[in-house]
Write a protein that holds these residues in place. Structure first.
Motif, PDB file in Angstrom:
ATOM      1  N   ILE A   1      -1.302   6.006   4.426  1.00  0.00           N
ATOM      2  CA  ILE A   1      -0.538   5.656   5.629  1.00  0.00           C
ATOM      3  C   ILE A   1      -1.471   5.120   6.711  1.00  0.00           C
ATOM      4  CG2 ILE A   1       0.916   6.604   7.459  1.00  0.00           C
ATOM      5  CD1 ILE A   1       1.975   8.595   5.346  1.00  0.00           C
ATOM      6  N   TYR A   2      -2.582   5.821   6.915  1.00  0.00           N
ATOM      7  CA  TYR A   2      -3.564   5.388   7.919  1.00  0.00           C
ATOM      8  C   TYR A   2      -4.053   3.975   7.593  1.00  0.00           C
ATOM      9  CZ  TYR A   2      -7.856   5.467  10.750  1.00  0.00           C
ATOM     10  OH  TYR A   2      -8.854   5.181  11.646  1.00  0.00           O
TER      11      TYR A   2
ATOM     12  N   PRO B   1      -7.099  11.370  -4.390  1.00  0.00           N
ATOM     13  CA  PRO B   1      -6.307  10.442  -3.586  1.00  0.00           C
ATOM     14  C   PRO B   1      -5.543  11.190  -2.498  1.00  0.00           C
ATOM     15  CG  PRO B   1      -5.182  10.919  -5.629  1.00  0.00           C
ATOM     16  CD  PRO B   1      -6.520  11.591  -5.724  1.00  0.00           C
ATOM     17  N   SER B   2      -5.042  10.435  -1.528  1.00  0.00           N
ATOM     18  CA  SER B   2      -4.440  11.095  -0.383  1.00  0.00           C
ATOM     19  C   SER B   2      -3.365  10.231   0.238  1.00  0.00           C
ATOM     20  CB  SER B   2      -5.542  11.370   0.637  1.00  0.00           C
ATOM     21  OG  SER B   2      -5.033  11.345   1.931  1.00  0.00           O
ATOM     22  N   ILE B   3      -2.191  10.809   0.432  1.00  0.00           N
ATOM     23  CA  ILE B   3      -1.087  10.052   1.033  1.00  0.00           C
ATOM     24  C   ILE B   3      -1.342   9.730   2.507  1.00  0.00           C
ATOM     25  CG2 ILE B   3       1.343  10.278   1.705  1.00  0.00           C
ATOM     26  CD1 ILE B   3       1.773  11.509  -1.088  1.00  0.00           C
ATOM     27  N   PRO B   4      -1.828  10.707   3.308  1.00  0.00           N
ATOM     28  CA  PRO B   4      -2.119  10.339   4.699  1.00  0.00           C
ATOM     29  C   PRO B   4      -3.136   9.196   4.830  1.00  0.00           C
ATOM     30  CG  PRO B   4      -2.072  12.705   4.494  1.00  0.00           C
ATOM     31  CD  PRO B   4      -1.953  12.159   3.105  1.00  0.00           C
ATOM     32  N   PHE B   5      -4.125   9.128   3.945  1.00  0.00           N
ATOM     33  CA  PHE B   5      -5.069   8.005   4.001  1.00  0.00           C
ATOM     34  C   PHE B   5      -4.362   6.689   3.709  1.00  0.00           C
ATOM     35  CE2 PHE B   5      -9.053  10.727   3.089  1.00  0.00           C
ATOM     36  CZ  PHE B   5      -9.321  10.810   4.432  1.00  0.00           C
TER      37      PHE B   5
ATOM     38  N   THR C   1       0.824  -1.209   0.000  1.00  0.00           N
ATOM     39  CA  THR C   1       0.000   0.000   0.000  1.00  0.00           C
ATOM     40  C   THR C   1       0.862   1.263   0.000  1.00  0.00           C
ATOM     41  OG1 THR C   1      -1.224  -1.276   1.613  1.00  0.00           O
ATOM     42  CG2 THR C   1      -2.063   0.901   1.104  1.00  0.00           C
ATOM     43  N   LEU C   2       1.959   1.218   0.764  1.00  0.00           N
ATOM     44  CA  LEU C   2       2.778   2.421   0.930  1.00  0.00           C
ATOM     45  C   LEU C   2       3.512   2.825  -0.344  1.00  0.00           C
ATOM     46  CD1 LEU C   2       4.281   1.869   4.481  1.00  0.00           C
ATOM     47  CD2 LEU C   2       2.481   3.440   3.802  1.00  0.00           C
TER      48      LEU C   2
END
Lengths: 165, 427
Positions: free
Chosen positions: B159-160, B153-157, B56-57
């Motif tokens: 990571i979460y 889309p979102s990078i913090p999502f 995912t990362l």
């Protein structure tokens, strides 16, 4: 001696950037190829996960070492900018010592993990240590740069002592 | 007691200037040595490795790459022109354009700081050329860049999702309405500020100008459609979507618009890696730290502690949001996420909060943190680009922060705003 070290440092910096970028490029090609291959059902790609993980690990840990060399990791440097002279240097020495402690632990434990892992990946039968070994390599490079930084800071410290007293 | 010592040591280390990844690592290593359990340190490399190589990362570097390619390839500028023709005539002029352009751009990229540094430069330049007050321009540029990580889309999502195992697709969908609300709140704030100060607006674009700018931007505008459509249609995973977005941006920049040359690529790739690996190395170290928190049963202690204060879902959420906002003042956004997710997840689940909704709350809190001193990455980025001092920028920001805060309160107490869209699709 010094010029030789300096060109070694530059060569290592270039090498690390190149490795990280090449891993990244390879990941881009492999993953894009995988989407196309799967949606057009060209070939089976179960083995890909193993290669992707290997490349990802090398990209992150070698990249982290390159960033360490360039001082690009996230940190808050407000305190050392506020303090001037020896106090500022003292804080930087403390930070370097703390970092060195962690990096040595990371290198040592990473080395143990690499030596002890005898497993092979399920599909390609690649030894898993090929992935793990990047942790001690990265840790060792970062530790070395931290030691160099410490030597530099200590000479600055003693120079300042001479000028102020 | 141990938990307070650990968190206190972590914050102290970060404040004296230890790199954040190292601070997380040293705190964990130190705790185990103090506890007399150094044999557990064998877990350090394993946790670092598995925390950072999750598939995912991989979306992180590719979403950042897509954003970088769009900034270099002239795509960002087309989006700005299009937004300008669309909303430039509303009171606040290019201030409104700034918000809409950020919203559109956030459908393609996923990082607030990248948005502030890339699109932000174009926004600031355009606003300065048209004679807008620099502080106003800088403040709205900073505030609007925080829409990016909330709107998919979102990078913090990503990571979460990788820490909690919550579906990244659901998180992306959950961010749509809150992201739009943030855009709306900021537009209202720009309107109010502009009215109070008597700012003008731009001339309304004629139909043909609107059509022309739309035509120039139509290919880049397809990116969010490809990303979201592809993910929802099951054509690719969020990680693959980030790769597809990068390839598409590369194609537009290299072949269609010819604004990127092959020789620019090594620099763009390396620049992308700097931003990605900073995050990934923190995530690696946080992998061991998070494991330590759970191994030492810190979340359990926290639940026992907080349940004595909080007896309902609403009060528990209020407390958690307050803690997140306070931490956000002093820590970088992603750091708040990697530390607090393992800490608070068991707590909010105890009170029956949906993990998807909590993800949106958490990311919105960290966005507020990006804008607030003493440590706010977006604040710093925009201040260095615009040359507006951090203090002046922070003072100018309050109407927009208030707008974002209102949306945060709504998202916290009205679950349907976040989990409505995903539950519509997964009935």
């Amino acid at each position: 001696m010094m010029p030789a070290l300096r060109s070694l440092d530059r060569a290592l910096g270039f090498l690390m950037r190149t490795i990280a970028v090449l891993c990244f490029l390879a990941l881009l090609v492999i993953l894009a190829g995988n989407v196309i291959a799967r949606d057009f059902q060209l070939y089976a790609t179960a083995w890909l996960d193993e290669v992707v993980e290997l490349l990802f690990a090398w990209m992150v840990f070698i990249g982290a070492a390159a960033l360490w060399r360039e001082g690009e990791h996230f940190r808050i440097d407000a305190l050392e900018r506020m303090l001037q002279g020896r106090a500022g240097i003292a804080v930087q020495i403390a930070v370097a010592l703390i970092s060195l402690f962690f990096l040595v632990v990371m290198t040592w434990q990473g080395l143990q993990l690499t030596i002890k892992s005898a497993a092979l990946t399920p599909i390609l039968k690649m030894p898993v240590w090929l992935s793990y070994v990047v942790i001690p390599i990265s840790g060792l490079i970062m530790s070395t740069y931290t030691v160099a930084q410490l030597i530099y800071l200590l000479t600055e410290w003693s120079k300042m002592g001479r000028t102020t007293t | 007691m141990l938990s307070f010592l650990m968190l206190g040591a972590l914050v102290a280390l970060i404040l004296i200037g230890v790199p954040i990844a190292v601070a997380l690592g040293v705190t964990s290593v130190g705790t185990y040595i103090l506890l007399g359990q150094p044999q557990i340190l064998t877990m350090l490399p394993q946790r670092m490795y598995s925390a950072t190589t999750a598939f995912t990362l991989l979306a992180i570097p590719f979403f950042i790459l897509a954003g970088n390619l769009m900034n270099t390839g002239g795509i960002t500028e087309r989006i700005f022109r299009f937004a300008s023709a669309l909303v430039g005539h509303i009171k606040g002029g290019l201030g409104q354009v700034n918000v809409v352009a950020s919203l559109v751009f956030s459908g393609m990229s996923g990082a607030a700081v990248a948005d502030a540094a890339g699109l932000g430069q174009i926004e600031l330049k355009a606003m300065t050329e048209r004679g807008y007050d620099l502080r106003f321009s800088a403040a709205i540029t900073a505030a609007s860049s925080t829409i990016g990580p909330v709107f998919p889309p979102s990078i913090p999502f990503v990571i979460y999702g990788s820490i909690t195992g919550v579906s990244v697709v659901q998180l992306f969908l959950a961010g749509i309405v809150p992201g739009l609300l943030m855009g709306g709140a900021l537009m209202i704030a720009v309107w109010l500020v502009s009215r109070a100060r008597g700012y003008a607006q731009e001339e309304r674009a004629s139909r043909s100008e609107l059509w022309l700018s739309c035509k120039r931007a139509i290919l880049p505008l397809g990116t969010p459609v490809i990303i979201i459509g592809g993910i929802l249609g099951g054509v690719f995973t969020p990680t693959e979507a980030s790769v597809v977005a990068s390839i598409y941006a590369l194609f537009l920049g290299l072949v269609v618009y010819r604004e990127i040359a092959i020789r620019d690529l090594p620099r763009i790739f390396w620049d992308t890696l700097i931003h990605s690996i900073r995050l990934l190395f923190v995530i690696a170290a946080a992998g061991f730290f998070g494991w330590l928190l759970i191994h030492q049963r810190v979340p359990d202690a926290l639940i026992t502690g907080l349940t004595s204060f909080a007896d309902s879902k609403a009060t528990a959420l209020t407390l958690v949001v307050l803690i997140l906002l306070i931490l956000g003042l002093f820590l970088e956004g992603i750091v708040v996420i990697v530390i607090c997710v393992p800490l608070f997840m068991p707590l909010v689940q105890q009170f029956g909060v949906d993990p998807v909704q909590f993800g949106v709350i958490m990311i919105m809190c960290s966005m507020v943190g990006l804008l607030t001193p003493p440590v706010g990455m977006v604040l710093f980025a925009v201040s260095s680009v615009s040359k507006v001092p951090v203090g002046a920028l922070a003072r100018e920001l309050w109407p927009y922060l208030l707008g974002i805060f209102v949306v945060l309160v709504l998202v916290t107490y009205v679950p349907v705003i976040s989990i409505g869209v995903p539950s519509l699709i997964w009935r």
